[in-house]
Design a protein around this motif. Structure first.
Motif, PDB file in Angstrom:
ATOM      1  N   GLU A  88      45.595  44.676  25.562  1.00  0.00           N
ATOM      2  CA  GLU A  88      46.126  44.177  24.288  1.00  0.00           C
ATOM      3  C   GLU A  88      47.424  43.407  24.500  1.00  0.00           C
ATOM      4  OE1 GLU A  88      46.164  47.695  21.846  1.00  0.00           O
ATOM      5  OE2 GLU A  88      43.979  47.664  21.776  1.00  0.00           O
ATOM      6  N   GLN A  89      48.282  43.927  25.381  1.00  0.00           N
ATOM      7  CA  GLN A  89      49.566  43.246  25.597  1.00  0.00           C
ATOM      8  C   GLN A  89      49.383  41.846  26.167  1.00  0.00           C
ATOM      9  OE1 GLN A  89      53.068  45.323  27.020  1.00  0.00           O
ATOM     10  NE2 GLN A  89      51.868  47.203  27.094  1.00  0.00           N
ATOM     11  N   LEU A  90      48.345  41.645  26.952  1.00  0.00           N
ATOM     12  CA  LEU A  90      48.112  40.297  27.513  1.00  0.00           C
ATOM     13  C   LEU A  90      47.168  39.469  26.635  1.00  0.00           C
ATOM     14  CD1 LEU A  90      47.864  40.744  31.390  1.00  0.00           C
ATOM     15  CD2 LEU A  90      49.809  40.095  30.009  1.00  0.00           C
ATOM     16  N   HIS A  91      46.801  40.014  25.484  1.00  0.00           N
ATOM     17  CA  HIS A  91      45.930  39.303  24.531  1.00  0.00           C
ATOM     18  C   HIS A  91      44.639  38.827  25.194  1.00  0.00           C
ATOM     19  CE1 HIS A  91      49.374  39.457  21.904  1.00  0.00           C
ATOM     20  NE2 HIS A  91      50.099  38.846  22.822  1.00  0.00           N
ATOM     21  N   LEU A  92      44.025  39.695  25.970  1.00  0.00           N
ATOM     22  CA  LEU A  92      42.842  39.260  26.733  1.00  0.00           C
ATOM     23  C   LEU A  92      41.722  38.785  25.821  1.00  0.00           C
ATOM     24  CD1 LEU A  92      42.628  41.810  29.680  1.00  0.00           C
ATOM     25  CD2 LEU A  92      43.663  39.548  29.592  1.00  0.00           C
ATOM     26  N   ILE A  93      41.638  39.400  24.662  1.00  0.00           N
ATOM     27  CA  ILE A  93      40.544  39.043  23.763  1.00  0.00           C
ATOM     28  C   ILE A  93      40.646  37.574  23.331  1.00  0.00           C
ATOM     29  CG2 ILE A  93      41.373  39.709  21.435  1.00  0.00           C
ATOM     30  CD1 ILE A  93      38.201  40.960  23.118  1.00  0.00           C
ATOM     31  N   ASP A  94      41.894  37.065  23.215  1.00  0.00           N
ATOM     32  CA  ASP A  94      42.070  35.646  22.847  1.00  0.00           C
ATOM     33  C   ASP A  94      41.535  34.728  23.939  1.00  0.00           C
ATOM     34  OD1 ASP A  94      43.313  36.590  20.666  1.00  0.00           O
ATOM     35  OD2 ASP A  94      45.354  36.234  21.411  1.00  0.00           O
ATOM     36  N   PHE A  95      41.699  35.144  25.193  1.00  0.00           N
ATOM     37  CA  PHE A  95      41.192  34.314  26.288  1.00  0.00           C
ATOM     38  C   PHE A  95      39.672  34.243  26.242  1.00  0.00           C
ATOM     39  CE2 PHE A  95      45.359  35.259  27.872  1.00  0.00           C
ATOM     40  CZ  PHE A  95      45.731  34.049  28.427  1.00  0.00           C
ATOM     41  N   VAL A  96      39.043  35.356  25.836  1.00  0.00           N
ATOM     42  CA  VAL A  96      37.578  35.368  25.790  1.00  0.00           C
ATOM     43  C   VAL A  96      37.102  34.409  24.706  1.00  0.00           C
ATOM     44  CG1 VAL A  96      35.557  36.784  25.382  1.00  0.00           C
ATOM     45  CG2 VAL A  96      37.508  37.739  26.578  1.00  0.00           C
ATOM     46  N   SER A  97      37.717  34.515  23.511  1.00  0.00           N
ATOM     47  CA  SER A  97      37.199  33.676  22.428  1.00  0.00           C
ATOM     48  C   SER A  97      37.511  32.197  22.617  1.00  0.00           C
ATOM     49  CB  SER A  97      37.686  34.184  21.076  1.00  0.00           C
ATOM     50  OG  SER A  97      38.952  34.719  21.200  1.00  0.00           O
ATOM     51  N   ASN A  98      38.549  31.892  23.426  1.00  0.00           N
ATOM     52  CA  ASN A  98      38.901  30.477  23.602  1.00  0.00           C
ATOM     53  C   ASN A  98      38.247  29.825  24.817  1.00  0.00           C
ATOM     54  OD1 ASN A  98      40.508  30.552  21.416  1.00  0.00           O
ATOM     55  ND2 ASN A  98      42.335  31.142  22.557  1.00  0.00           N
ATOM     56  N   SER A  99      37.535  30.594  25.608  1.00  0.00           N
ATOM     57  CA  SER A  99      37.056  29.980  26.852  1.00  0.00           C
ATOM     58  C   SER A  99      35.538  29.874  26.879  1.00  0.00           C
ATOM     59  CB  SER A  99      37.588  30.735  28.047  1.00  0.00           C
ATOM     60  OG  SER A  99      37.523  32.099  27.814  1.00  0.00           O
ATOM     61  N   ASP A 100      35.107  29.079  27.825  1.00  0.00           N
ATOM     62  CA  ASP A 100      33.733  28.633  27.870  1.00  0.00           C
ATOM     63  C   ASP A 100      32.860  29.631  28.644  1.00  0.00           C
ATOM     64  OD1 ASP A 100      31.717  26.933  27.489  1.00  0.00           O
ATOM     65  OD2 ASP A 100      32.391  25.412  28.930  1.00  0.00           O
ATOM     66  N   GLY A 101      32.191  30.515  27.925  1.00  0.00           N
ATOM     67  CA  GLY A 101      31.268  31.443  28.592  1.00  0.00           C
ATOM     68  C   GLY A 101      31.944  32.666  29.190  1.00  0.00           C
ATOM     69  N   ALA A 102      33.265  32.742  29.081  1.00  0.00           N
ATOM     70  CA  ALA A 102      33.943  33.903  29.646  1.00  0.00           C
ATOM     71  C   ALA A 102      33.687  35.127  28.770  1.00  0.00           C
ATOM     72  CB  ALA A 102      35.442  33.640  29.729  1.00  0.00           C
ATOM     73  N   SER A 103      33.654  36.295  29.402  1.00  0.00           N
ATOM     74  CA  SER A 103      33.486  37.511  28.613  1.00  0.00           C
ATOM     75  C   SER A 103      34.228  38.653  29.281  1.00  0.00           C
ATOM     76  CB  SER A 103      31.997  37.847  28.457  1.00  0.00           C
ATOM     77  OG  SER A 103      31.420  38.018  29.728  1.00  0.00           O
ATOM     78  N   TYR A 104      34.487  39.684  28.497  1.00  0.00           N
ATOM     79  CA  TYR A 104      35.271  40.832  28.972  1.00  0.00           C
ATOM     80  C   TYR A 104      34.615  42.097  28.442  1.00  0.00           C
ATOM     81  CZ  TYR A 104      39.385  43.887  29.458  1.00  0.00           C
ATOM     82  OH  TYR A 104      40.252  44.906  29.782  1.00  0.00           O
ATOM     83  N   GLN A 105      34.183  42.947  29.360  1.00  0.00           N
ATOM     84  CA  GLN A 105      33.475  44.147  28.920  1.00  0.00           C
ATOM     85  C   GLN A 105      33.862  45.309  29.820  1.00  0.00           C
ATOM     86  OE1 GLN A 105      29.221  43.549  28.978  1.00  0.00           O
ATOM     87  NE2 GLN A 105      28.797  45.621  28.257  1.00  0.00           N
ATOM     88  N   THR A 106      34.164  46.444  29.219  1.00  0.00           N
ATOM     89  CA  THR A 106      34.477  47.614  30.054  1.00  0.00           C
ATOM     90  C   THR A 106      33.334  48.618  29.999  1.00  0.00           C
ATOM     91  OG1 THR A 106      35.710  48.604  28.228  1.00  0.00           O
ATOM     92  CG2 THR A 106      36.986  47.389  29.862  1.00  0.00           C
ATOM     93  N   HIS A 107      33.227  49.397  31.070  1.00  0.00           N
ATOM     94  CA  HIS A 107      32.152  50.386  31.199  1.00  0.00           C
ATOM     95  C   HIS A 107      32.781  51.700  31.634  1.00  0.00           C
ATOM     96  CE1 HIS A 107      29.235  46.956  31.535  1.00  0.00           C
ATOM     97  NE2 HIS A 107      30.297  46.379  32.077  1.00  0.00           N
ATOM     98  N   TYR A 108      32.375  52.785  31.012  1.00  0.00           N
ATOM     99  CA  TYR A 108      32.904  54.070  31.460  1.00  0.00           C
ATOM    100  C   TYR A 108      32.382  54.395  32.853  1.00  0.00           C
ATOM    101  CZ  TYR A 108      34.717  54.992  26.823  1.00  0.00           C
ATOM    102  OH  TYR A 108      35.424  54.917  25.653  1.00  0.00           O
ATOM    103  N   GLY A 109      33.250  54.929  33.685  1.00  0.00           N
ATOM    104  CA  GLY A 109      32.846  55.314  35.027  1.00  0.00           C
ATOM    105  C   GLY A 109      34.024  55.913  35.749  1.00  0.00           C
ATOM    106  N   ASP A 110      33.764  56.391  36.955  1.00  0.00           N
ATOM    107  CA  ASP A 110      34.832  57.028  37.722  1.00  0.00           C
ATOM    108  C   ASP A 110      34.550  56.805  39.214  1.00  0.00           C
ATOM    109  OD1 ASP A 110      36.957  59.511  36.919  1.00  0.00           O
ATOM    110  OD2 ASP A 110      36.420  59.286  39.043  1.00  0.00           O
ATOM    111  N   MET A 111      35.601  56.608  39.959  1.00  0.00           N
ATOM    112  CA  MET A 111      35.439  56.335  41.391  1.00  0.00           C
ATOM    113  C   MET A 111      34.891  57.536  42.157  1.00  0.00           C
ATOM    114  SD  MET A 111      36.193  53.224  41.870  1.00  0.00           S
ATOM    115  CE  MET A 111      36.388  53.106  43.637  1.00  0.00           C
ATOM    116  N   THR A 112      34.870  58.700  41.517  1.00  0.00           N
ATOM    117  CA  THR A 112      34.331  59.883  42.193  1.00  0.00           C
ATOM    118  C   THR A 112      32.845  60.092  41.887  1.00  0.00           C
ATOM    119  OG1 THR A 112      35.007  61.268  40.337  1.00  0.00           O
ATOM    120  CG2 THR A 112      36.582  61.042  42.142  1.00  0.00           C
ATOM    121  N   ASP A 113      32.255  59.236  41.071  1.00  0.00           N
ATOM    122  CA  ASP A 113      30.877  59.422  40.605  1.00  0.00           C
ATOM    123  C   ASP A 113      29.954  58.385  41.266  1.00  0.00           C
ATOM    124  OD1 ASP A 113      28.543  59.813  39.178  1.00  0.00           O
ATOM    125  OD2 ASP A 113      29.316  58.997  37.293  1.00  0.00           O
TER     126      ASP A 113
END
Ligand code: NAP
Ligand code: GDD
Length: 365
Positions: A45-70
């Protein structure tokens, strides 16, 4: 064609800056995010990442739950995303904490790296997926002088020992299976998004609170430790460059300039016209404001480490030569950026505070 990247540790400092950079380059960014009871979106949120997604060509941002121990979860996610590039930034990244949680640190930082590389191999992605490993200057321990890619490693903490395993696993999977795998041996890099229990952010955040009367003093560990501190925004550029080369290799990213924790404290206070004089020795040493005689800094052995790394200074000439990489922020820029951010956030949380002194201080920046 938009490239696809998977970032582990996307919620951390580097994960946020790297996401922003890759979104600017129109990547489809996927991030591994730990499930915890609190949502951890703050840095995005502090870097306004969502604005970069909506302003750019085909870029997307998605997070997935997971853990490095799994292990199974990591394999499933990589199979689903089939990334062009993996940036392995996830880690228990606090050196002091690694002495309290050595097994967990080994599992996440060491075995976690192995799990990702094995997933690439098991899924037959050796020729499709490039891999970046977040290696560290902590690998060098207490070596004298400037460190370069040929300097022998001598880790001095469970954190560094786990990162040593990860470093050599990355080299081994490159040599044994032909995976495009690189170690970025990064010296300390900081920013306004740095965790508040790392020394630079602890200082800028505490100085802002002291200035506004919300904290009496700063309580520190070893203030004579020396580090090569750069800005995280510059360092993530080097990570991306490593994966765009013709041949995979390992590179140091560093500024080549060294400052002590003591100097970081003095300079941060000086920005707000507090002059610090030091009195006493060892754990009895105190930092006193010259004008008022008030004690602003004390030492508490609770912040000492069982084994300390006293001095780190990197030679990044290989990265300069082959990646054309060099840091753009100076040490003073870094302090200004962090302090300004912390003054603003303390002030916003206390909106009735007078702000003229701060505005005057930074109006030229
Ligand atoms: P950071 O802010 O502490 O971020 C660490 C990230 O790892 C966070 O997103 C954290 O998630 C995640 N993580 C921790 N344990 C995990 C687990 N079990 N499973 C999945 N994710 C997990 O660190 P940073 O400063 O961005 O550094 C990024 C990487 O570079 C780290 O590997 C660090 O060791 C390495 N490094 C950093 C520096 C530096 O000066 N910053 C220098 C050299 C190397 P949560 O948000 O859930 O905690
Ligand atoms: N955190 C902290 N808190 N460090 C203190 C304090 C304190 O109150 N007082 C003195 N220090 C000293 C530490 O003993 C250390 O020598 C130095 O300040 C820097 O500490 P950190 O900011 O915690 O960073 P680090 O150098 O131990 O580790 C960071 O940099 C590594 C790269 O060299 C982390 O980001 C690691 O993940 C990274 O690998």
């Amino acid at each position: 064609m938009n490239k696809t990247a998977l970032i582990t540790g996307i919620t951390g400092q580097d994960g946020a800056y790297l996401s922003r950079l890759l979104l600017q380059k129109n990547y489809r960014v996927h991030g591994l995010k730990r499930r915890s009871s609190n949502e951890n979106q703050d840095r995005a949120e502090q870097l306004h990442l969502i604005d970069f997604v909506s302003n750019s060509d085909g870029a997307s941002y998605q997070t997935h739950y997971g853990d490095m121990t799994d292990t199974a979860g990591l394999v499933r996610l990589i199979d689903e995303i089939r990334p062009d590039e993996i940036y392995n930034l996830a880690a228990q990244s606090h050196v002091r904490v690694s002495f309290d949680m050595p097994e967990f640190t080994g599992n996440v930082n060491g075995l976690g790296t192995l799990r990702l590389l094995e997933a690439i191999r098991l899924l037959g992605l050796e020729k499709n997926t490039k891999f970046y490993q977040a290696s560290t200057s902590e690998l060098y321990g207490n070596v004298q002088g400037k460190q370069n890619e040929e300097t022998p490693f001598a880790p001095r903490s469970p954190y560094a020992a786990a990162k040593l395993f990860a470093y050599w696993t990355t080299v081994n999977y490159r040599e044994a299976y032909g995976i495009f795998a690189c170690n970025g041996i990064l010296f300390n890099h900081e920013s306004p998004l740095r965790g508040e229990n790392f020394v630079t952010r602890k200082i800028t955040n505490s100085v802002a609170k002291i200035h506004y009367g919300l904290l009496d003093k700063l309580t520190m560990g070893n203030i004579d430790a020396c580090r090569d501190w750069g800005h995280a925004a510059d360092f993530v550029e080097g990570m991306v460059l490593m994966l765009q080369q013709a041949i995979p290799d390992d590179y140091i990213l560093a500024t080549g300039e060294v400052h002590s924790v003591r100097e970081f404290i003095e300079k941060t206070f000086a920005r707000l016209d507090y002059e610090i004089v030091w009195q006493g020795k060892g754990v009895d040493e105190k930092g006193i404001e010259r004008k008022s005689g008030r004690t602003l800094i004390e030492i508490d052995p609770i912040f000492f480490r069982p084994t300390e790394v006293r001095y780190l200074c990197g030679d990044s000439s290989k990265a300069k030569k082959f990646l054309n990489w060099k840091p753009r922020h100076s040490f003073d820029d870094l302090i200004d950026d962090m302090l300004r951010h912390d003054l603003d956030s303390v002030q916003n949380s206390q909106s009735s505070f007078p702000s003229e002194r701060i505005k005057n201080k930074f109006k030229s920046n």
